[in-house]
Motif scaffolding. Structure first.
Motif, mmCIF file in Angstrom:
data_model
loop_
_atom_site.group_PDB
_atom_site.id
_atom_site.type_symbol
_atom_site.label_atom_id
_atom_site.label_comp_id
_atom_site.label_asym_id
_atom_site.label_seq_id
_atom_site.Cartn_x
_atom_site.Cartn_y
_atom_site.Cartn_z
ATOM 1 N N GLY A 1 0.818 -1.207 0.000
ATOM 2 C CA GLY A 1 0.000 0.000 0.000
ATOM 3 C C GLY A 1 0.850 1.255 0.000
ATOM 4 N N CYS A 2 1.921 1.260 0.784
ATOM 5 C CA CYS A 2 2.824 2.408 0.808
ATOM 6 C C CYS A 2 3.600 2.531 -0.493
ATOM 7 N N LEU A 3 4.021 1.404 -1.047
ATOM 8 C CA LEU A 3 4.716 1.450 -2.330
ATOM 9 C C LEU A 3 3.821 2.045 -3.414
ATOM 10 N N LYS A 4 2.540 1.723 -3.361
ATOM 11 C CA LYS A 4 1.618 2.255 -4.369
ATOM 12 C C LYS A 4 1.551 3.774 -4.309
ATOM 13 N N THR A 5 1.630 4.334 -3.112
ATOM 14 C CA THR A 5 1.513 5.787 -2.986
ATOM 15 C C THR A 5 2.857 6.503 -3.044
ATOM 16 N N GLN A 6 3.967 5.804 -2.736
ATOM 17 C CA GLN A 6 5.248 6.482 -2.570
ATOM 18 C C GLN A 6 6.343 6.065 -3.546
ATOM 19 N N ALA A 7 6.208 4.906 -4.171
ATOM 20 C CA ALA A 7 7.338 4.361 -4.938
ATOM 21 C C ALA A 7 7.814 5.307 -6.031
ATOM 22 N N SER A 8 6.903 6.030 -6.656
ATOM 23 C CA SER A 8 7.301 6.891 -7.777
ATOM 24 C C SER A 8 8.186 8.050 -7.337
ATOM 25 N N SER A 9 8.110 8.431 -6.065
ATOM 26 C CA SER A 9 8.914 9.557 -5.580
ATOM 27 C C SER A 9 9.973 9.149 -4.570
ATOM 28 N N LEU A 10 9.903 7.928 -4.064
ATOM 29 C CA LEU A 10 10.792 7.498 -2.983
ATOM 30 C C LEU A 10 12.204 7.187 -3.469
ATOM 31 N N PHE A 11 12.325 6.632 -4.672
ATOM 32 C CA PHE A 11 13.613 6.128 -5.148
ATOM 33 C C PHE A 11 14.227 7.067 -6.184
ATOM 34 N N ILE A 12 15.512 7.344 -6.012
ATOM 35 C CA ILE A 12 16.300 8.115 -6.989
ATOM 36 C C ILE A 12 17.599 7.345 -7.257
ATOM 37 N N PRO A 13 17.811 6.846 -8.475
ATOM 38 C CA PRO A 13 16.935 6.875 -9.657
ATOM 39 C C PRO A 13 15.613 6.132 -9.411
ATOM 40 N N LEU B 1 12.491 3.515 -9.762
ATOM 41 C CA LEU B 1 12.451 2.064 -9.905
ATOM 42 C C LEU B 1 12.312 1.687 -11.378
ATOM 43 N N PRO B 2 12.836 0.520 -11.761
ATOM 44 C CA PRO B 2 12.645 0.051 -13.135
ATOM 45 C C PRO B 2 11.157 -0.046 -13.481
ATOM 46 N N ALA B 3 10.849 0.133 -14.731
ATOM 47 C CA ALA B 3 9.454 0.135 -15.188
ATOM 48 C C ALA B 3 8.739 -1.160 -14.838
ATOM 49 N N GLU B 4 9.453 -2.306 -14.939
ATOM 50 C CA GLU B 4 8.783 -3.579 -14.667
ATOM 51 C C GLU B 4 8.393 -3.713 -13.194
ATOM 52 N N LYS B 5 9.179 -3.120 -12.312
ATOM 53 C CA LYS B 5 8.834 -3.177 -10.890
ATOM 54 C C LYS B 5 7.670 -2.233 -10.582
ATOM 55 N N MET B 6 7.665 -1.048 -11.174
ATOM 56 C CA MET B 6 6.552 -0.127 -10.996
ATOM 57 C C MET B 6 5.259 -0.731 -11.537
ATOM 58 N N ASP B 7 5.369 -1.481 -12.622
ATOM 59 C CA ASP B 7 4.205 -2.125 -13.220
ATOM 60 C C ASP B 7 3.599 -3.147 -12.266
ATOM 61 N N VAL B 8 4.449 -3.905 -11.582
ATOM 62 C CA VAL B 8 3.967 -4.893 -10.603
ATOM 63 C C VAL B 8 3.268 -4.193 -9.445
ATOM 64 N N ILE B 9 3.879 -3.131 -8.934
ATOM 65 C CA ILE B 9 3.286 -2.387 -7.826
ATOM 66 C C ILE B 9 1.905 -1.868 -8.219
ATOM 67 N N ASP B 10 1.776 -1.437 -9.452
ATOM 68 C CA ASP B 10 0.500 -0.933 -9.943
ATOM 69 C C ASP B 10 -0.530 -2.046 -10.107
ATOM 70 N N LYS B 11 -0.123 -3.210 -10.585
ATOM 71 C CA LYS B 11 -1.065 -4.286 -10.901
ATOM 72 C C LYS B 11 -1.573 -5.028 -9.668
ATOM 73 N N LEU B 12 -0.709 -5.295 -8.706
ATOM 74 C CA LEU B 12 -1.133 -6.015 -7.515
ATOM 75 C C LEU B 12 -2.136 -5.184 -6.717
#
Length: 506
Positions: free
Chosen positions: A280-292, A294-305
């Motif tokens: 739940g936290c990754l869904k709301t924070q992952a896009s801004s939490l990591f620099i660089p 996250l890879p697109a495939e990992k963001m896709d999983v976070i979005d789909k689950l």
């Protein structure tokens, strides 16, 4: 790899994070720091007081009460399982205010549950579609119209209870293939009022000064060359990673691939970071939490689950209105059918159908837990407790056929969705998503600028375990998995531990 004692930061002091930290220490790692955003450890294993008793506001079930389950073994070794009371009997009531024959209800319930627990393999169908189809076939095979109606209403109860198990709002949103990779460890055991003590066990031998509370992480900067030395300056938050290399003379500099930045401005350099925050936290924070990023495939999983929610409503009474030997009671609407199993916020009480009695009475007095799923749980989190109390009292009076049932003397509603450090309860698989995506979520990040620095950012938590997601021991084993990964990387010898990962490291 290096000969130095690596700096390891664990983000999140839930079960996954504490299990990782504990095992890292057992493996001989001495520079491990746990960062926890809240004022207390435990995450979704949590406690609160109602009346004179401490209750589990979070997890309270061992999914697999056998020696195969490391959580079961840990609680058994501690002696806590000796305090678990017998489950008591079941009771069923209809919305006509009458008790339903227990033998019939139990038999029909078992039939429906057998249909729901089907292990689909790459069907890409929904659990709701399967359940409606198979239960309708059973109903059509019956001759007696009254029996058809009674069985249909019990099947609907089974479907509603499954929504609670999963934390979803609609059976048609849940994948039939949800349990394709799942490991069945045996029967489920409720350890209500005891699970929260697991947190102290995991912390028992870990240095308390290395668990830092109220340290919310705002950024995880990785794949860099962050330097520590006596002349080190704070890492600028707005500069690119390529500008972070310090030119300090040899002997005073030590470079790290990761810099963890806390909300209070504190910066902690690390060789490895294990991220254990909820999906739940990754869904709301992952896009801004990591620099660089996250890879697109990992963001896709976070979005789909999907990340579901359940609410527990604790109700304490002066006196019990239920029979002494009852451990659970279920409320059946005679006009329900399997095809109609979904939630409706305007009729939220129809999904308040399952209640457990907290036992033993000597410890918990006369306390019930009412359970509800998905968007009904979300709704209850926004309601005043007095409003919930009044509504449930009328609900119970109708089903028990007793207008004299009093309101509870105290009430406590959990709020996992509105808690910004959890954002819900646990993970479930939506239709069309294969559980193997959890392996992608568990995959450590690979650096580009610093490819020689392996395992910079790692991931643990129940959402990374396709074999045991949604369980406490899934979270526990995910923490062990990442500790094992680092132990293998540094060729550390491990102390014996009574567990084995149920998911191969990815």
């Amino acid at each position: 790899m290096t000969d130095r004692d690596p700096s390891i930061v664990v983000v999140g002091a839930g079960v996954a994070g504490l299990a990782a930290a504990k095992k890292l220490k057992e493996c001989g790692f001495n520079n491990v720091t746990v960062l926890e955003a809240s004022e207390k450890v435990g995450g979704r294993v949590a406690t609160a007081a109602i009346g004179k008793a401490s209750v589990d506001t979070g997890a309270q079930f061992i999914h697999g009460a056998t020696e195969k389950n490391p959580l079961y073994c840990l609680l058994k070794k501690s002696g806590l399982l000796s305090q678990v009371a017998d489950m008591g009997s079941e009771a069923f009531y209809s919305n006509k205010g009458q008790k339903v024959d227990e033998k019939f209800a139990r038999s029909a319930y078992d039939d429906g549950e057998g249909i729901l627990r089907h292990r689909g393999i790459n069907t890409r169908r929904s659990l709701g579609e399967h359940f409606a189809e198979k239960t309708q076939a059973v109903i059509d095979s019956l001759q007696d119209s009254e029996e058809k109606k009674r069985k249909q209403s019990v099947f609907a109860l089974v479907g509603k209870d499954m929504l609670i198990d999963v934390g979803a709002s609609n059976l048609h949103s849940i994948s039939l293939d949800s349990w394709q990779y799942y490991v069945d460890m045996g029967d489920t055991l409720s350890v209500a009022g005891l699970m929260f003590q697991l947190v102290n066990m995991l912390l028992e031998d870990f240095p308390k000064d290395r668990v830092l509370l109220k340290r919310e992480v705002s950024k995880i900067r990785w794949d860099g060359a962050f330097s520590a030395g006596k002349d080190m300056q704070p890492v600028p938050h707005d500069e690119p990673l390529t500008a972070q290399t310090e030119s300090i003379s040899e002997g005073t500099v030590r470079q790290f691939p990761v810099c963890v930045v806390c909300e209070n401005g504190e910066e902690i350099l690390a060789d490895h970071v294990i991220v254990t925050v909820s999906l739940g936290c990754l869904k709301t924070q992952a896009s801004s939490l990591f620099i660089p990023s996250l890879p697109a495939e990992k963001m896709d999983v976070i979005d789909k689950l999907c990340f579901g929610n359940i609410a527990k409503v604790f109700l304490e009474y002066e006196e019990a209105f239920w029979e002494n030997d009852v451990g659970t009671f279920s409320l059946i609407y005679e006009d329900d059918s399997p095809a109609s199993v979904t939630t409706n916020k305007t009729q939220w009480l129809r999904n308040m159908q399952y209640f457990t009695v907290m036992r033993p009475k000597e410890r918990f007095d006369n306390t019930l837990i009412g359970w509800c799923p998905g968007d009904i749980a979300d709704l209850i989190e926004t309601m005043a407790e007095e409003e919930v109390s009044i509504a449930i009292t009328g609900h119970l009076r109708m089903f028990f056929g007793n207008p004299n049932i009093p309101p509870p003397k105290s009430i406590l509603c959990t709020k996992w969705r509105s808690n910004r450090l959890t954002r819900g309860s646990y993970t479930f698989l939506p239709v069309g998503v294969d559980g193997q995506v959890m392996d992608t979520l568990a995959q450590p990040l690979k650096g580009v600028q610093r490819p020689d620095e392996d395992l910079q950012v790692m991931f643990a938590g129940e959402a990374t375990m396709k074999t045991l997601y949604g369980t406490v021991h899934g979270a526990l084993l995910s923490g062990h998995r990442e500790a094992d990964r680092l132990a293998a990387y540094y060729k550390k010898s491990m102390l014996p531990i009574v567990t084995a990962s149920m998911d191969n490291p990815v």
